[in-house]
Scaffold this motif. Sequence first.
Motif, short mmCIF file in Angstrom:
data_model
loop_
_atom_site.label_atom_id
_atom_site.label_comp_id
_atom_site.label_asym_id
_atom_site.label_seq_id
_atom_site.Cartn_x
_atom_site.Cartn_y
_atom_site.Cartn_z
N LEU A 89 0.83 -1.20 0.00
CA LEU A 89 0.00 0.00 0.00
C LEU A 89 0.87 1.25 0.00
CD1 LEU A 89 -2.82 -0.74 2.61
CD2 LEU A 89 -2.92 -0.99 0.16
N PHE A 90 1.92 1.20 0.80
CA PHE A 90 2.78 2.38 0.93
C PHE A 90 3.52 2.67 -0.36
CE2 PHE A 90 4.46 5.47 3.74
CZ PHE A 90 5.70 5.79 3.21
N ASP A 91 4.08 1.62 -0.98
CA ASP A 91 4.83 1.82 -2.23
C ASP A 91 3.93 2.29 -3.35
OD1 ASP A 91 6.97 -1.06 -1.59
OD2 ASP A 91 7.12 1.04 -0.97
N ALA A 92 2.65 1.92 -3.29
CA ALA A 92 1.71 2.36 -4.31
C ALA A 92 1.17 3.76 -4.03
CB ALA A 92 0.54 1.37 -4.40
N ARG A 93 1.67 4.40 -2.97
CA ARG A 93 1.32 5.80 -2.63
C ARG A 93 -0.16 5.94 -2.27
NH1 ARG A 93 3.78 8.26 -8.09
NH2 ARG A 93 5.44 6.72 -8.32
N VAL A 94 -0.72 4.92 -1.64
CA VAL A 94 -2.14 4.96 -1.27
C VAL A 94 -2.38 5.96 -0.15
CG1 VAL A 94 -3.96 3.53 -0.20
CG2 VAL A 94 -2.58 2.60 -2.04
N HIS A 95 -1.33 6.28 0.63
CA HIS A 95 -1.51 7.13 1.80
C HIS A 95 -1.56 8.62 1.46
CE1 HIS A 95 2.74 6.89 0.94
NE2 HIS A 95 2.96 7.96 1.66
N LEU A 96 -1.28 8.98 0.20
CA LEU A 96 -1.20 10.42 -0.14
C LEU A 96 -2.57 10.96 -0.50
CD1 LEU A 96 2.02 10.33 -2.32
CD2 LEU A 96 1.82 11.02 0.05
N GLY A 97 -2.95 12.02 0.16
CA GLY A 97 -4.23 12.65 -0.12
C GLY A 97 -4.03 14.01 -0.75
N ARG B 112 8.50 -5.80 4.98
CA ARG B 112 7.12 -6.22 5.11
C ARG B 112 6.62 -6.11 6.54
NH1 ARG B 112 4.69 -9.17 0.96
NH2 ARG B 112 5.96 -9.04 -0.88
N SER B 113 7.51 -6.30 7.51
CA SER B 113 7.04 -6.31 8.89
C SER B 113 6.95 -4.90 9.47
CB SER B 113 7.99 -7.16 9.74
OG SER B 113 9.27 -6.56 9.72
N GLU B 114 7.42 -3.90 8.74
CA GLU B 114 7.41 -2.55 9.30
C GLU B 114 6.00 -1.99 9.32
OE1 GLU B 114 11.82 -0.79 8.22
OE2 GLU B 114 10.12 -0.32 6.94
N SER B 115 5.73 -1.18 10.34
CA SER B 115 4.40 -0.59 10.44
C SER B 115 4.31 0.62 9.52
CB SER B 115 4.14 -0.16 11.88
OG SER B 115 4.93 0.97 12.18
N PHE B 116 3.08 1.07 9.31
CA PHE B 116 2.86 2.21 8.43
C PHE B 116 3.58 3.44 8.97
CE2 PHE B 116 1.22 5.44 5.95
CZ PHE B 116 0.48 6.34 6.68
N LEU B 117 3.52 3.64 10.28
CA LEU B 117 4.14 4.84 10.85
C LEU B 117 5.65 4.84 10.63
CD1 LEU B 117 2.10 5.27 14.12
CD2 LEU B 117 2.07 6.76 12.14
N THR B 118 6.26 3.66 10.73
CA THR B 118 7.71 3.57 10.49
C THR B 118 8.01 3.89 9.03
OG1 THR B 118 7.69 1.75 12.07
CG2 THR B 118 9.73 2.10 10.85
N LEU B 119 7.23 3.28 8.14
CA LEU B 119 7.44 3.52 6.70
C LEU B 119 7.29 4.99 6.38
CD1 LEU B 119 5.40 0.54 5.23
CD2 LEU B 119 7.87 0.81 5.10
N LEU B 120 6.26 5.61 6.98
CA LEU B 120 6.01 7.02 6.70
C LEU B 120 7.13 7.89 7.23
CD1 LEU B 120 3.84 9.02 5.59
CD2 LEU B 120 3.04 9.25 7.93
N ARG B 121 7.57 7.59 8.47
CA ARG B 121 8.59 8.41 9.10
C ARG B 121 9.89 8.39 8.31
NH1 ARG B 121 11.32 11.48 10.17
NH2 ARG B 121 12.24 12.27 12.09
N ASN B 122 10.18 7.24 7.71
CA ASN B 122 11.44 7.11 6.95
C ASN B 122 11.28 7.40 5.46
OD1 ASN B 122 12.67 6.30 9.34
ND2 ASN B 122 12.07 4.17 9.01
N SER B 123 10.11 7.88 5.06
CA SER B 123 9.87 8.09 3.64
C SER B 123 10.43 9.43 3.19
CB SER B 123 8.37 8.05 3.35
OG SER B 123 7.74 9.16 3.95
N PRO B 124 10.78 9.54 1.90
CA PRO B 124 11.27 10.82 1.37
C PRO B 124 10.24 11.94 1.49
CG PRO B 124 11.67 9.06 -0.20
CD PRO B 124 10.84 8.48 0.90
#
Lengths: 275, 221
Positions: A89-97, B112-124
């Motif tokens: 979901l994250f890689d597909a940028r689903v979280h961006l609004g 795969r095991s990382e939570s959304f908040l972790t992924l977001l925090r480390n995202s560009p």
Amino acid sequence: MSLYRSAVRLLPACLRVTSRRALVTSSARTKDHDLHLPTPAGPLGTWATLKPRPEKYVDTEADIDPSVTDPLRHPDYFGVRELFTMSDLFDARVHLGHREGSLNPYMAEFLLGSRLGHCVFDLERTAQLLRDALNFTAHIAYRGGIIMFVCRSPQHVHMVERTAMECGEFSHCRHWPPGVFTDSTALFGGVTRLPDLLVLLNTLDTVLEQHGAVKHAAKMLIPTVGVVDSNCDPRLVTYPVPGNDDSTTAVRLYCKLFSEAIRRGKAEREKSAVV
Amino acid sequence: MHWRLNRRVTIQGQTVIGKCGELKQTRQKIACSMSGCIVAGAAFRLAGRTGRSGRRALCWTASRQSEVSGGDTQTGRPTADETTATTATSTFAESFKKFEGLNQPKGDETRRSESFLTLLRNSPFIKMGDPTGKVVEGEVFHVVGDDLYIDFGGKFHCVCPRPPRRSEEYVLGARVRLRLHQLELSSLFLGAKRDLSLLEADATLLGIISSPYRSKAKQAT
């Protein structure tokens, strides 16, 4: 008969707020875990707390586990939770609004927050609602229902139409005439079977107007699964999936997930028919 | 000379680079709180002066560590320094192994095991901060005449005109450099309740990074 039963249990959102209270009473007759109601996704303030989701259904009175015999009583009969992960979901940028200025107030509960004015969806919530939507889609396909894809984003129309064709279902990604559902007999020149499920990859027609199919499906008691972005109104959608509907990566992911859910439902139907 | 010990220790290859700290004595065990390794400090001299902030980079190599540990072998009996050095080396080796994979890309399992908040925090997207003025890399995914539709990883793509210089290289699949102005072109117009969005980002094309045109030309020659 069972399709009607599932339609009654899982009401369109336009009826859900008022009649859920009538349906789910405090009596022992019907309980929430019996109905396998999805995550509450109503407007602000409708649900006080999120109910704990049962991972495995256990009926202590039954001789054999009813989830084995009755797919409707299984929390995830088609295994849709393994179709995607959080990283997908994250890689597909689903979280961006969209920006805060175009935020619909009814979408605020699905947001994690906003980053410098850009809304960010809470993907934990989205993942739950997406699983519900995929599960419902698979069940409709299992029962032999007609599923129609709707998309009004010009760059994705071809992708969605091809997805619908490949999984043997239908799509309508062009201009929506007013009487398609409500006046179908006159429009098509005969009694027409309407779709049993509408999968909306865009709930907006233009940036300003909601798609007519959302309202008409609710009028005709056709359940809808819709990807709702931060500028959309989720109230009339039966299974809203809050997420990005503009990026091509996101739409590609949705197409892949929904077509896989439909395929699983149809495969199970063929298997049970053979048996 | 006093210098402050910074708690962060990164290990790159053979060299361990840390920030030096307050040493009361010349031979002292420097405890690195992050890595948990205990290294017997040799008498080292800092090159250069310490500034007012008191922070200087301190480098020592694993080979120098062995020199320290092997210093007392001539006497034939293990000295206190040697035992501490050998235990220190083994602990150092353990810690080194722990950080060995730091520079390698993470496997799918950890991702795969990382939570959304972790992924977001480390995202560009979060690390970038204000998008205005940031330089990003994008890919041309669609071309209409002289208009290039470029996807740089945001919610929306941007549309830039093909520049006159090296124009033949701007083809489908070219990787280009952009300067972002806005992630979404949306604003509130007079009389409207909500913003109107153009469903596009705003960026200026800076130049080309790589192009299939170049590689094809190379293959031809």
